[in-house]
Motif scaffolding. Structure first.
Motif, PDB file in Angstrom:
ATOM      1  N   HIS A  48       2.866  32.957  18.870  1.00 13.67           N
ATOM      2  CA  HIS A  48       3.822  32.512  19.833  1.00 13.67           C
ATOM      3  C   HIS A  48       3.739  30.976  20.116  1.00 13.67           C
ATOM      4  O   HIS A  48       4.693  30.371  20.067  1.00 13.67           O
ATOM      5  CB  HIS A  48       3.600  33.299  21.137  1.00 13.67           C
ATOM      6  CG  HIS A  48       4.417  32.870  22.073  1.00 13.67           C
ATOM      7  ND1 HIS A  48       4.163  32.274  23.284  1.00 13.67           N
ATOM      8  CD2 HIS A  48       5.696  33.584  22.380  1.00 13.67           C
ATOM      9  CE1 HIS A  48       5.173  32.008  24.043  1.00 13.67           C
ATOM     10  NE2 HIS A  48       6.117  32.668  23.467  1.00 13.67           N
TER      11      HIS A  48
ATOM     12  N   ASP B 240      27.518  38.753  13.379  1.00 12.82           N
ATOM     13  CA  ASP B 240      28.701  38.755  14.453  1.00 12.82           C
ATOM     14  C   ASP B 240      29.548  37.672  14.020  1.00 12.82           C
ATOM     15  O   ASP B 240      30.725  37.567  14.287  1.00 12.82           O
ATOM     16  CB  ASP B 240      28.021  38.298  15.769  1.00 12.82           C
ATOM     17  CG  ASP B 240      27.098  37.219  15.677  1.00 12.82           C
ATOM     18  OD1 ASP B 240      26.096  37.267  14.882  1.00 12.82           O
ATOM     19  OD2 ASP B 240      27.278  36.163  16.189  1.00 12.82           O
TER      20      ASP B 240
ATOM     21  N   ARG C 299      12.870  27.410  26.192  1.00 12.16           N
ATOM     22  CA  ARG C 299      11.606  28.046  25.798  1.00 12.16           C
ATOM     23  C   ARG C 299      12.078  28.680  24.259  1.00 12.16           C
ATOM     24  O   ARG C 299      13.307  29.080  24.178  1.00 12.16           O
ATOM     25  CB  ARG C 299      10.906  29.090  26.593  1.00 12.16           C
ATOM     26  CG  ARG C 299      11.883  30.326  26.982  1.00 12.16           C
ATOM     27  CD  ARG C 299      11.042  31.294  27.554  1.00 12.16           C
ATOM     28  NE  ARG C 299      10.818  30.768  29.152  1.00 12.16           N
ATOM     29  CZ  ARG C 299       9.623  30.421  29.733  1.00 12.16           C
ATOM     30  NH1 ARG C 299       8.410  30.743  28.961  1.00 12.16           N
ATOM     31  NH2 ARG C 299       9.140  29.800  30.731  1.00 12.16           N
ATOM     32  N   VAL C 300      11.193  28.970  23.477  1.00 10.66           N
ATOM     33  CA  VAL C 300      11.436  29.586  22.267  1.00 10.66           C
ATOM     34  C   VAL C 300      11.534  30.867  22.167  1.00 10.66           C
ATOM     35  O   VAL C 300      10.539  31.727  22.655  1.00 10.66           O
ATOM     36  CB  VAL C 300      10.568  29.147  21.245  1.00 10.66           C
ATOM     37  CG1 VAL C 300      10.872  29.670  19.878  1.00 10.66           C
ATOM     38  CG2 VAL C 300      10.556  27.600  20.942  1.00 10.66           C
ATOM     39  N   LEU C 301      12.362  31.590  22.242  1.00 13.05           N
ATOM     40  CA  LEU C 301      13.060  33.131  22.174  1.00 13.05           C
ATOM     41  C   LEU C 301      12.491  33.810  20.972  1.00 13.05           C
ATOM     42  O   LEU C 301      11.919  34.945  20.859  1.00 13.05           O
ATOM     43  CB  LEU C 301      14.309  33.559  22.642  1.00 13.05           C
ATOM     44  CG  LEU C 301      14.752  32.854  23.760  1.00 13.05           C
ATOM     45  CD1 LEU C 301      16.243  32.890  24.143  1.00 13.05           C
ATOM     46  CD2 LEU C 301      13.857  33.549  25.128  1.00 13.05           C
ATOM     47  N   THR C 302      12.762  33.108  19.887  1.00  6.38           N
ATOM     48  CA  THR C 302      12.168  33.617  18.305  1.00  6.38           C
ATOM     49  C   THR C 302      10.640  33.539  18.159  1.00  6.38           C
ATOM     50  O   THR C 302      10.431  32.814  16.972  1.00  6.38           O
ATOM     51  CB  THR C 302      13.268  33.072  17.242  1.00  6.38           C
ATOM     52  OG1 THR C 302      13.400  31.856  17.596  1.00  6.38           O
ATOM     53  CG2 THR C 302      14.638  33.852  17.548  1.00  6.38           C
ATOM     54  N   ALA C 303       9.886  33.854  18.954  1.00  8.90           N
ATOM     55  CA  ALA C 303       8.572  33.554  18.815  1.00  8.90           C
ATOM     56  C   ALA C 303       7.624  34.257  18.284  1.00  8.90           C
ATOM     57  O   ALA C 303       6.471  34.584  18.333  1.00  8.90           O
ATOM     58  CB  ALA C 303       7.914  33.055  20.213  1.00  8.90           C
TER      59      ALA C 303
ATOM     60  N   ASP D  81      11.663  38.634  16.212  1.00  2.49           N
ATOM     61  CA  ASP D  81      12.936  38.011  16.451  1.00  2.49           C
ATOM     62  C   ASP D  81      13.316  36.993  15.591  1.00  2.49           C
ATOM     63  O   ASP D  81      14.557  36.296  15.425  1.00  2.49           O
ATOM     64  CB  ASP D  81      12.897  37.313  17.872  1.00  2.49           C
ATOM     65  CG  ASP D  81      12.476  38.607  18.787  1.00  2.49           C
ATOM     66  OD1 ASP D  81      13.484  39.430  18.648  1.00  2.49           O
ATOM     67  OD2 ASP D  81      11.839  38.494  19.633  1.00  2.49           O
TER      68      ASP D  81
ATOM     69  N   VAL E   4      15.993  30.228  18.111  1.00  2.00           N
ATOM     70  CA  VAL E   4      16.736  30.358  19.183  1.00  2.00           C
ATOM     71  C   VAL E   4      15.888  29.918  20.380  1.00  2.00           C
ATOM     72  O   VAL E   4      14.859  30.268  20.763  1.00  2.00           O
ATOM     73  CB  VAL E   4      17.400  31.801  19.446  1.00  2.00           C
ATOM     74  CG1 VAL E   4      18.120  31.931  20.723  1.00  2.00           C
ATOM     75  CG2 VAL E   4      17.832  32.433  18.304  1.00  2.00           C
ATOM     76  N   ASN E   5      16.482  29.215  21.179  1.00  2.00           N
ATOM     77  CA  ASN E   5      15.911  28.508  22.643  1.00  2.00           C
ATOM     78  C   ASN E   5      16.894  29.205  23.661  1.00  2.00           C
ATOM     79  O   ASN E   5      17.939  29.110  23.596  1.00  2.00           O
ATOM     80  CB  ASN E   5      15.852  27.086  22.424  1.00  2.00           C
ATOM     81  CG  ASN E   5      15.081  26.399  21.296  1.00  2.00           C
ATOM     82  OD1 ASN E   5      15.485  26.249  20.295  1.00  2.00           O
ATOM     83  ND2 ASN E   5      13.963  26.515  21.732  1.00  2.00           N
ATOM     84  N   ASP E   6      15.951  29.155  24.686  1.00  2.00           N
ATOM     85  CA  ASP E   6      16.627  29.573  26.059  1.00  2.00           C
ATOM     86  C   ASP E   6      17.403  28.417  26.309  1.00  2.00           C
ATOM     87  O   ASP E   6      17.266  27.348  26.521  1.00  2.00           O
ATOM     88  CB  ASP E   6      15.824  29.762  27.172  1.00  2.00           C
ATOM     89  CG  ASP E   6      16.411  30.120  28.449  1.00  2.00           C
ATOM     90  OD1 ASP E   6      17.184  31.310  28.741  1.00  2.00           O
ATOM     91  OD2 ASP E   6      16.523  29.192  29.302  1.00  2.00           O
ATOM     92  N   PRO E   7      18.833  28.738  26.677  1.00  2.00           N
ATOM     93  CA  PRO E   7      19.846  27.339  27.095  1.00  2.00           C
ATOM     94  C   PRO E   7      19.333  26.629  28.234  1.00  2.00           C
ATOM     95  O   PRO E   7      19.903  25.563  28.387  1.00  2.00           O
ATOM     96  CB  PRO E   7      21.115  28.134  27.256  1.00  2.00           C
ATOM     97  CG  PRO E   7      20.787  29.583  27.376  1.00  2.00           C
ATOM     98  CD  PRO E   7      19.701  29.925  26.793  1.00  2.00           C
ATOM     99  N   HIS E   8      18.648  27.349  29.211  1.00  2.00           N
ATOM    100  CA  HIS E   8      18.203  26.618  30.386  1.00  2.00           C
ATOM    101  C   HIS E   8      17.075  25.657  30.174  1.00  2.00           C
ATOM    102  O   HIS E   8      16.789  24.642  30.555  1.00  2.00           O
ATOM    103  CB  HIS E   8      18.075  27.653  31.576  1.00  2.00           C
ATOM    104  CG  HIS E   8      19.410  28.460  31.749  1.00  2.00           C
ATOM    105  ND1 HIS E   8      20.574  27.680  32.172  1.00  2.00           N
ATOM    106  CD2 HIS E   8      19.897  29.392  31.630  1.00  2.00           C
ATOM    107  CE1 HIS E   8      21.668  28.595  32.474  1.00  2.00           C
ATOM    108  NE2 HIS E   8      21.191  29.784  31.836  1.00  2.00           N
TER     109      HIS E   8
ATOM    110  N   ARG F 141      14.195  36.129  11.989  1.00  2.00           N
ATOM    111  CA  ARG F 141      14.177  37.035  10.942  1.00  2.00           C
ATOM    112  C   ARG F 141      14.010  36.137   9.657  1.00  2.00           C
ATOM    113  O   ARG F 141      14.494  35.209   9.374  1.00  2.00           O
ATOM    114  CB  ARG F 141      15.439  37.599  10.827  1.00  2.00           C
ATOM    115  CG  ARG F 141      15.821  38.511  12.096  1.00  2.00           C
ATOM    116  CD  ARG F 141      17.370  38.723  12.418  1.00  2.00           C
ATOM    117  NE  ARG F 141      17.448  39.549  13.044  1.00  2.00           N
ATOM    118  CZ  ARG F 141      17.320  39.779  14.361  1.00  2.00           C
ATOM    119  NH1 ARG F 141      16.957  38.529  14.881  1.00  2.00           N
ATOM    120  NH2 ARG F 141      17.585  40.744  15.286  1.00  2.00           N
TER     121      ARG F 141
END
Lengths: 542, 318
Positions: free
Chosen positions: A70, A534, A463-467, A471, A456-460, A473
């Motif tokens: 992480h 998508d 923080r790294v969401l793909t840690a 997630d 991917v980072n949280d837009p606010h 890939r």
């Protein structure tokens, strides 16, 4: 101070640590015998190393700092993103007149992205407008990553070339053959045109049905780099050969390259050569980056091996009172016959010879001087690289052409890469098995870059969401395409050993070739990386 | 993990989190999302084994591995279960992951899995995914938490009208494990000390045809964007009965009754499949980033129906 660290630059790191902590570089020993991978994020002195050293000096005890996954994926560096705008002016006769590429680099708080400038080297145009910007944000710093900026530049440029061919009703390889003067890539285009894979390419947008097949091509260019301040030792100890230098093997196979190079000089097997590396008590070795290690060390190893052979011939000649002793590839010749190298080694005393990398022989190259035609910027870059990074740029570019075949599931949005053919021109291949492995890795990494990898980072709060690897890939074995490789082993006769590096080269054009294949399959052109389901479904629906 | 309890009463008396295969729990322990301590259930005999009773119903012990669900001859009459089990995760995880663990795993929301982010599921005051990045989240917005339910087997067992055994209580339907998705604090409805001991499968449907499909970006080993499982019985050129389950789209596993009704009595044809599948997303309420899932639901169900009908031969049609 002894520092065990996973690094791509043991020798350089000892200098940086010395500077940071006020120690003479000789008092800083960096050990990195086995490095799992680097890809660019381990080129410099990073905070976790500074923390470990600072704490160890304060505590007067060994200190270990290890990031968990992480943490590593949050702050350990990442391939920066960018937004690119590309425009081309093509004449009525189908020649490239002007090329514009503007890149907004997104590396968080880091700066220095060089993406658009790489477009300078592929296709000559009368006018070029290439601009790189850094957009600084609150996100953690990006890091160089395999072919820094290159895959992004190719994603834009090579899709633009493909689009130009499409609009001109031209064959994408035929168009590149007209636009691209690089002699080795010309050979690669000829090779690619003959591939069954390419000849079976469907007409763009004509496929119907749920699963649609497409084939795309893309080309890439890289520089021939070498490091100027390195040294290498070849020696004999207890009648065994060894080669030693403070390079590190980050999975690129420099261990095997060195063993093979020295073994070949002595008519021995690679297993007969001990390779010592990853430790700064050894001769100063190069950084593993910019595809420079083979181009730096193979010429030095060849020279050191010849020096060792000459010394061995002298010493054995004196000891055994040989008349007219002299040596060549086979062994030591003398008036009474020949002592083959294996026999000479069997009775050799301990000895060692060092060599720096010999200069290239420009009389053996038809390539123009490095960065010719790039004006003041090219000249200044060459000088800065050499002075600041001890990084030389040699004559001749390396080149690659990748052809990819995809199958697009238009119902579920998945793109599968079925086959990739990679053609690479980086001169003579020092170690065929390692080169294949390196280039397969470059292709699979390119598949990941095209289809899966996204930070991917949280837009606010950023923080790294793909840690983690759930997630974030990356390709699995079922996602790896069937791979065919082809090497054009010409063009670097001016380099001792005849070849240069191909690590970055092997991945640069792969994602772009997949993008072009998706366009060929569906008639829809992907602009955003990665080509997620998508995005594909939205693109097909629009 | 130290040696665990050897019977259900002993297990129920311990405080901590139950560990079945550990593929989810170990990860959460490392990420400090479970405070543990893990209570290893492997030594509890009541949780193992597969057996049929005289009615043909089958009891599957909660610690049956996912790999066994995919290959066990005693379960051959439940092909949708076998297909779904074979398609999830990786061979390594299927080898140690269990039926009970899969049903009771925690969700995979990247905010939930981040130890430094508060969210409803961790007792926090809000859902950071809702106005954050929710690309992989629900398109059936059923409650304050928008994580999708991760259990492929739950969705599959729903289509079988399976029941679950909770130690010391009467068997109850699978959907009772999950509720309606409106409670943002829970991934399942079991309380402290409650242990899922087995799943009971009703007697198999003769000549069941099955199809499981998950939409993913990679070929394998990825959480589904949308997944669907289909059970069909085809007789006299028409669909005599249908079961359709849907996952990856809501905080709970879904069963698509409207799709099933639209299929029943109709011939298994492309147009029937498309018309029926289009009903599945009628109640969808996508979030700003999950609109793509709405269209993907119908495509995924159609693909699963086609897989189930595959081999329904032209001779049978004629």
């Amino acid at each position: 101070l002894t520092v065990h660290v996973s690094t791509q630059a043991a020798a350089e790191l000892s200098r940086l640590i010395g500077r940071r902590f006020g120690l003479h570089p000789d008092r800083v020993r960096v050990v990195a015998e086995h490095v799992g991978g680097g890809f660019g994020a381990k080129l410099t002195l990073t905070p976790e190393t500074v923390a470990a050293i600072t704490l160890a000096r304060a505590a007067r005890a060994p200190v270990r700092v290890a990031l968990d996954r992480h943490d590593e994926m949050s702050v350990g560096g990442y391939r920066p993103g960018a937004a690119l705008d590309v425009a081309m002016l093509v004449s009525r006769t189908g020649s490239l007149r002007a090329l514009q590429l503007h890149a907004d680099g997104d590396a968080g708080i880091a700066v220095g992205s060089q993406i658009a400038m790489q477009a300078r080297l592929l296709y000559p145009a009368e006018a070029k407008d290439l601009l790189d910007y850094d957009v600084v944000s609150h996100l953690p710093p990006g890091a160089p990553f395999r072919g820094p900026g290159g895959p992004l530049m190719a994603w834009a440029l090579e899709q633009a070339v493909d689009e130009a061919a499409h609009r001109l009703g031209d064959d994408p390889i035929a168009l590149r053959r007209r636009w691209d003067p690089h002699p080795q890539r010309q050979r690669l285009y000829a090779w690619a045109e003959q591939l069954e894979l390419w000849r079976s390419r469907p007409e763009t947008g004509r496929e119907t049905g749920r699963l649609r097949r497409g084939v795309g091509v893309a080309a890439a260019n890289w520089l021939y780099f070498f490091q100027t301040d390195c040294e290498l030792e070849v020696g004999i100890e207890n009648r065994r050969l060894y080669v030693a230098t403070a390079v590190q093997d980050i999975g690129t196979g420099i261990r095997s390259v060195l063993a093979q190079t020295v073994a070949a000089a002595f008519g021995a097997q690679p297993a007969d050569v001990d390779v010592r590396l990853g430790d700064t008590v050894l001769a100063r070795g190069p950084t593993s980056g910019s595809s420079r290690t083979s181009a730096t060390l193979v010429p030095a190893a060849l020279l050191a091996a010849v020096r060792l052979q000459q010394r061995l011939a002298r010493e054995l000649g004196q000891r055994q009172e040989l008349r007219e002793a002299h040596c060549d590839d086979a062994g030591i010749h003398h008036a009474g016959g020949l002592i083959a190298w294996p026999d000479a080694l069997a009775s050799a005393p301990d000895m060692a010879e060092r060599a720096r990398r010999p200069a290239d022989d420009p009389s053996r190259s038809s390539a123009p001087p490095p960065l010719a035609g790039t004006g003041l910027i090219g000249w200044a870059n060459t000088l800065l690289f050499r002075l600041l990074l001890k990084l030389g740029i040699g004559r001749g570019y390396t080149g690659a052409v990748h052809v990819a075949e995809v199958e697009v599931d238009t119902a579920l949005g998945r793109t599968r890469v079925l086959r990739v053919a990679g053609g690479l021109a980086a001169g003579r291949i020092a170690s065929p098995a390692l080169a294949r492995s390196q280039c397969c890795g470059g292709i699979i990494q390119g598949v990941g870059y095209a289809l899966y990898e996204q930070r991917v980072n949280d837009p606010h709060d950023g923080r790294v969401l793909t840690a983690g690897l759930e997630d974030y890939r990356i390709p699995g074995i079922a996602d790896a395409p069937e791979i065919a490789l082809h090497f054009e082993q010409f063009g670097f006769a001016h380099v001792a050993g005849g070849g240069v590096g191909l690590s970055e080269l092997s991945t640069l054009a792969v994602a772009a070739s997949i993008g072009n294949a998706v366009h060929n399959a569906t008639g829809w052109r992907p602009y955003d990386l990665p080509i997620r389901p998508d995005r594909l479904l939205a693109g097909l629906a629009s | 993990v130290s040696a665990g309890p050897e019977n259900l009463d002993a297990a129920a008396a311990l405080a901590g989190e139950y560990r079945a295969g550990g593929t989810d729990l170990q990860h959460r322990l490392r990420r400090r999302i479970s405070s543990g301590p893990p209570i290893d259930l492997a030594a509890v005999p009541d949780l193992h084994g597969i057996g049929a009773d005289e009615t043909g119903a089958v009891r599957i012990g909660a610690l049956t591995t996912i790999a066994a669900l995919a290959t066990e001859p005693k379960l051959a009459a439940y092909p949708a279960l076998a297909q779904a089990a074979a398609a999830l995760a990786t061979p390594q995880i299927r080898a140690v992951g269990t039926l009970g663990g899969n049903l009771l795993q925690r969700n995979r929301c990247w905010y939930f899995r981040d130890p430094d982010t508060a969210c409803f599921r961790k007792g926090g005051p809000s859902c950071p995914a809702r106005d954050g990045n929710h690309l992989y989240h629900a398109c059936f917005d059923r409650g304050p938490c928008i994580a999708v339910h991760p259990s492929t087997l739950a969705m599959t067992l729903l289509t079988y009208d399976a029941t679950v055994e909770i130690a010391g209580r009467p068997a109850r339907p699978v959907q009772d494990l999950y509720g309606d998705g409106s409670d943002p604090h829970r991934d399942h409805q079991l309380g402290a000390g409650e242990i899922l001991t087995a799943v009971r499968m009703p007697a198999p449907m003769p000549n069941e045809r099955a199809g499981y499909v998950r939409a993913t970006s990679r070929a394998l080993a990825e959480w589904p964007l949308v997944e669907a499982v289909v059970r069909l019985r085809i007789a006299d050129g028409a669909i005599a009965s249908a079961g359709v389950g849907l996952g990856g789209v809501a905080p709970v596993p879904l069963r698509c009754r409207a799709v099933e009704a639209a299929l029943t009595g109709r011939p298994p044809s492309e147009s029937v499949f498309a018309q029926a599948a289009a009903l599945a997303a009628a109640d969808a309420r996508p979030l700003p980033m999950t609109g793509y899932k709405v269209g993907l639901i119908a495509s995924t169900i159609v693909a699963a129906l086609e897989r189930a009908a595959q081999g329904w031969s032209s001779t049978a049609r004629g």
